[in-house]
Structure formats: C-alpha cells, structure tokens
Write a protein that holds these residues in place. Sequence first.
Motif, mmCIF file in Angstrom:
data_model
loop_
_atom_site.group_PDB
_atom_site.id
_atom_site.type_symbol
_atom_site.label_atom_id
_atom_site.label_comp_id
_atom_site.label_asym_id
_atom_site.label_seq_id
_atom_site.Cartn_x
_atom_site.Cartn_y
_atom_site.Cartn_z
ATOM 1 N N LYS A 1 0.834 -1.207 0.000
ATOM 2 C CA LYS A 1 0.000 0.000 0.000
ATOM 3 C C LYS A 1 0.867 1.255 0.000
ATOM 4 C CE LYS A 1 -3.983 -2.071 2.349
ATOM 5 N NZ LYS A 1 -4.814 -2.080 3.577
ATOM 6 N N LYS A 2 1.926 1.231 0.796
ATOM 7 C CA LYS A 2 2.832 2.386 0.826
ATOM 8 C C LYS A 2 3.531 2.575 -0.518
ATOM 9 C CE LYS A 2 3.865 2.264 5.794
ATOM 10 N NZ LYS A 2 4.928 2.109 6.807
ATOM 11 N N PHE A 3 3.943 1.458 -1.117
ATOM 12 C CA PHE A 3 4.613 1.529 -2.417
ATOM 13 C C PHE A 3 3.674 2.078 -3.486
ATOM 14 C CE2 PHE A 3 6.624 -0.425 -6.239
ATOM 15 C CZ PHE A 3 7.885 0.121 -6.087
ATOM 16 N N LEU A 4 2.410 1.650 -3.438
ATOM 17 C CA LEU A 4 1.411 2.163 -4.383
ATOM 18 C C LEU A 4 1.183 3.656 -4.165
ATOM 19 C CD1 LEU A 4 -0.653 1.616 -6.629
ATOM 20 C CD2 LEU A 4 -2.311 1.016 -4.844
ATOM 21 N N ASN B 1 5.265 7.157 4.027
ATOM 22 C CA ASN B 1 5.182 5.933 3.241
ATOM 23 C C ASN B 1 6.542 5.276 3.005
ATOM 24 O OD1 ASN B 1 2.242 5.533 2.171
ATOM 25 N ND2 ASN B 1 2.629 7.735 2.022
ATOM 26 N N SER B 2 7.552 5.665 3.791
ATOM 27 C CA SER B 2 8.896 5.111 3.647
ATOM 28 C C SER B 2 9.456 4.760 5.008
ATOM 29 C CB SER B 2 9.823 6.116 2.948
ATOM 30 O OG SER B 2 9.302 6.548 1.713
ATOM 31 N N ASP B 3 10.529 3.970 5.007
ATOM 32 C CA ASP B 3 11.311 3.728 6.208
ATOM 33 C C ASP B 3 12.787 3.864 5.836
ATOM 34 O OD1 ASP B 3 12.030 1.344 4.894
ATOM 35 O OD2 ASP B 3 10.439 0.217 5.901
ATOM 36 N N PHE C 1 -6.592 12.214 -4.437
ATOM 37 C CA PHE C 1 -7.628 11.540 -3.654
ATOM 38 C C PHE C 1 -7.463 10.024 -3.654
ATOM 39 C CE2 PHE C 1 -10.230 15.502 -4.177
ATOM 40 C CZ PHE C 1 -10.357 15.757 -2.818
ATOM 41 N N LEU C 2 -6.607 9.494 -4.505
ATOM 42 C CA LEU C 2 -6.381 8.043 -4.541
ATOM 43 C C LEU C 2 -5.353 7.590 -3.511
ATOM 44 C CD1 LEU C 2 -6.300 7.381 -8.400
ATOM 45 C CD2 LEU C 2 -8.232 7.183 -6.831
ATOM 46 N N ILE C 3 -4.642 8.542 -2.909
ATOM 47 C CA ILE C 3 -3.639 8.198 -1.907
ATOM 48 C C ILE C 3 -4.342 7.834 -0.604
ATOM 49 C CG2 ILE C 3 -1.702 9.054 -0.534
ATOM 50 C CD1 ILE C 3 -0.986 10.881 -2.866
ATOM 51 N N ARG C 4 -3.959 6.687 -0.033
ATOM 52 C CA ARG C 4 -4.545 6.230 1.216
ATOM 53 C C ARG C 4 -3.506 6.323 2.338
ATOM 54 N NH1 ARG C 4 -8.230 7.511 -0.810
ATOM 55 N NH2 ARG C 4 -9.999 6.353 -1.660
ATOM 56 N N THR C 5 -3.909 6.903 3.466
ATOM 57 C CA THR C 5 -2.993 7.060 4.590
ATOM 58 C C THR C 5 -2.678 5.705 5.191
ATOM 59 O OG1 THR C 5 -3.980 9.218 5.088
ATOM 60 C CG2 THR C 5 -2.665 8.165 6.825
ATOM 61 N N PRO C 6 -1.386 5.367 5.342
ATOM 62 C CA PRO C 6 -1.029 4.078 5.948
ATOM 63 C C PRO C 6 -1.533 3.983 7.381
ATOM 64 C CG PRO C 6 0.882 5.124 4.928
ATOM 65 C CD PRO C 6 -0.202 6.150 4.965
ATOM 66 N N LYS C 7 -1.903 2.759 7.792
ATOM 67 C CA LYS C 7 -2.372 2.564 9.150
ATOM 68 C C LYS C 7 -1.190 2.650 10.116
ATOM 69 C CE LYS C 7 -6.361 -0.335 8.082
ATOM 70 N NZ LYS C 7 -7.024 -1.645 8.311
#
Length: 485
Positions: free
Chosen positions: A41-44, A161-163, A223-229
């Motif tokens: 999900k983060k990569f997307l 979205n990264s580490d 709007f397609l970006i989803r916040t990581p849990k």
Amino acid sequence: MFVLEEDLAFLAPLVAGFKILSNFIHFPNPINLGKMTPEQKKFLNIFILGFAFMFMFTAFQTCGNVAQTVISSLNNTEFHGSGYTSMAIIYGVFSASNLIAPSVVVLIGTQLSMFLSGIFYSAYIAMFIQPFTWSFYTLSVLIGIAAAVLWTAQGTCLTVNSDDRSIGRNSGIFWALLQFSMLFGNLYIYVAWKGEVTISERDRRTVFIALTVISLVGTVLFFLIRTPKPNVSQLNEEDDGSSDVVDGSASSQSYTSKALDAFTKSLRLSITKEMLLLSVSMAYTGFELTFYSGVYGTCIGAINSFGADAKSLIGLSGIFVGLGEVLGGAVFGLLSKNSRFGRNPVFLLGLVVHFLAFYLIFLSVPNDAPVASGDGTDSRAFVDPSKALAVFCSFLLGLGDSCFNTQLLSILGTLYADDSAPAFAIFKFVQSISAAVAFFYSNYLLLQWQLLIMVIFGFFGTISFFFVEWGVVSLDPQETRYGSI
C-alpha cells in the motif's frame, strides 16, 4: 499538424535506455488491490504521488518554461507583465509561506493540502488563456502560498510511506516520475511551435487549455492516496490523547496547539547545525532551478542565429532537461540498495556535471541572451551557437539537478524521519528564497554573472553537504546502506 519521424528521432536513445533500465529495476510482487500488504500500500502511494505530481508539473513546468516567450508576444497588447517578475513573486511568497505551511498541513491533512494546492496551480495556468496583468500577479501570489503547502505535504507523504530501507528507493522513484513532467509538455511545444517566430493567440490558448486540463487530472489523483495505518503503539497514543477531547472547543484547542507546535518546531530546527549547513546546498538548488527552468530556455529562444527553430528549441531544451532528471532519479534509486555508494559521491557527480554545463554555456551562449528584447540577440559568444550543444547542456543541467535533489530528499527523510514536515518546509523555504532572488536578478544580470553566482554556491553547498553526510555516517554506519541514494 503531422509529426515527422525525424522530429522525434531524438527519443530513440531514451526508449532504448528505459528498456535496458527496466531489466534491472526490482518492483515488489504484483499487487492485488484486494489483498495488499501495508508495504505494498505504501509503495502504491508513492507511485500515485509521483504520477499526480507528474501531471501537475507537466502543466506547470511547461508553463514556466515558455512563460517569458509567450509574454514577449503579448507585450504589444494591453497586457504588461514579466515572466521573470512573476516567478520572483511566486518564489518570494513561497519562501515566506513555508513558515506556516507545516501548520496548514497539520490542520487540514496531507491529502487535502495537496488537492487545494493543485487547484491554485491549475488556476495560474488557466490565467494564460486570457491573461490580464492584475490576474497574472494576483495568482502569482496565491500559487506561492499553494506551493509551500504542496511541497510540505509531499515531503510528509513521502516520509510516512517510507522507512530507512525504502527512503532511497522511494525518493528516486518519486523524482523520476516527477521529472517525466519535463518531457511531455515540452515535446508538444517543440513540435507545435517548430518554425514559429511569434506565438499567436490561437496557439497560446490551445496550449494553455490543454495544460490546465492536465493539471486538474493530477490534482484529482491526490484523492487516490490512502494514509497508511499506524502501528499499535501509535494507535494507543492517539486513543489516550483523544479521550481528553470531549467537546468541540477542546478539539479546536488541540488543532491550534498542533499548528503552533509545528511552527515552533520549524523555527527551532532551522538553527540547528545540520540544517544551517544543508541550507547552503538548498540555496544552490534554488539558483540552478531558476536557471534551468526559466533563464536557459529564454536564452536559447533569444539566439537569432538559430533562425526559425529558436522558439521550438525551448521545448526541446525542456525535454532534454527532463531526460537528465528521469535518468538520474532512476539510476540513483537503483544505487540505494548498494552499500558501496553513499550520498556524497552522487552529490559530487552533480557538481561536476553542472560545472561542465556552465562552462559549455559560457562558451556558446551570448552574454546578453537572458536580458535580450523580443527581437532576440545577434551577439556571439566565444564559439558559434550549436543546437546540439545547447540541448546537451540541457541534459547536463537536468542530470545534475537530480543528483542534488534526490540526495537532499534522502538525507532529510533520514535525519528527520519522526518529524518530517518542518524539515521539508525549511528545505523549500531556503530553496524558494534563492529562486526568488535569482528570478529577480535575471531581469538585469548578464549571463556570465549568473553563472558565477551558481558556481560559488554550488562549490560551498557541496562542501557543506559532505560535512552533514559524514556526521550521519559517524552516528550510524549502517545508515548509508539503507538510507542513502
């Protein structure tokens, strides 16, 4: 208009290069949208972020690249404005707005911040369809504010979205996708304006209507970006904090507190040793941004010895800047997994590439080209101007710029992973101040003095970056393996 095969022949090396490059890039396993892991999900999200910026800046970069040339064709009408002055206003307001941008992002969220900023970008581009002096400068102010919010939110989104292991790869992917924006719009300019001496009203409106639509497409993609849990500990902390917020007034105080906290963190961070050293490098990226995005294209278009192809060469120059940017972002993303490469060699490569470009430009471009009138210049530099050399210098400018920006994104994402918004706001604050100053003096300084300023800041900016990188490595030797590009 038909596109002749020979007009696009220069893209053949690009196609071949990306075919080779694709054999080496490793992507995660194919993504099933219904069963994505958190990492997928983060990569997307990184890809969506990159594509959204690619569409928006396909429009905005092309607009900035041709603005001064288009305005020169308008100055016989009731419109009286300067593309250089507009850009100076944009980056001046941009720099000041970075002081409040982290607070705005905290208050309204990353996604909404980027969407609203995209609306203002689209409005600025649409203004060129029927330009008025008052709307031109008003929207220059508004887009400066929007830019600060947009880039602060982008830095936050990239970091979230990264580490430590993926920040190098993700920075390279984002940068490569972003810099595709230099290709498509400029390709159209090159083909459509080939042989044009002046830009007609019909040509201007066709270009800017298309660019406005493209910018809006990129805006909607946010709007397609989803916040990581968040992880379990973060959720517990949020639950503990939310129990104290029992009514609307308490919630309002919480938001105000967060906004003030983000502002004070930015001020404290700006005077740390690492940030002060990096500020010299950041300032250089602002000077060279102004040069490759506004000044150099204007110089090429002003050289009368290029004949009827001078205006179309502005688009071709932008394409080759984009090729250098994309190639740099992709290659340095690949190198992020190789522990033998750190950030310093890539940063030094950028300096060498840019100094080579500046030397060739100094030899071949007339000294008065940046400030020439709408009639162009018949002056001659040390060697006769060459179309091939002009676009080769464009490629070098783009390649060097990707070296500097990918490394700055990477080191900021590593040093300030837990509190990225203020760090990225300071980056854009310093970069935009220097860009505003550069756009202002571009109205007056001859080419040799503009090049000298960049050489001085490039040299000292590279040395200061080395000191910060050495400090990072001494604190954590494993960082260069996972956090560098």
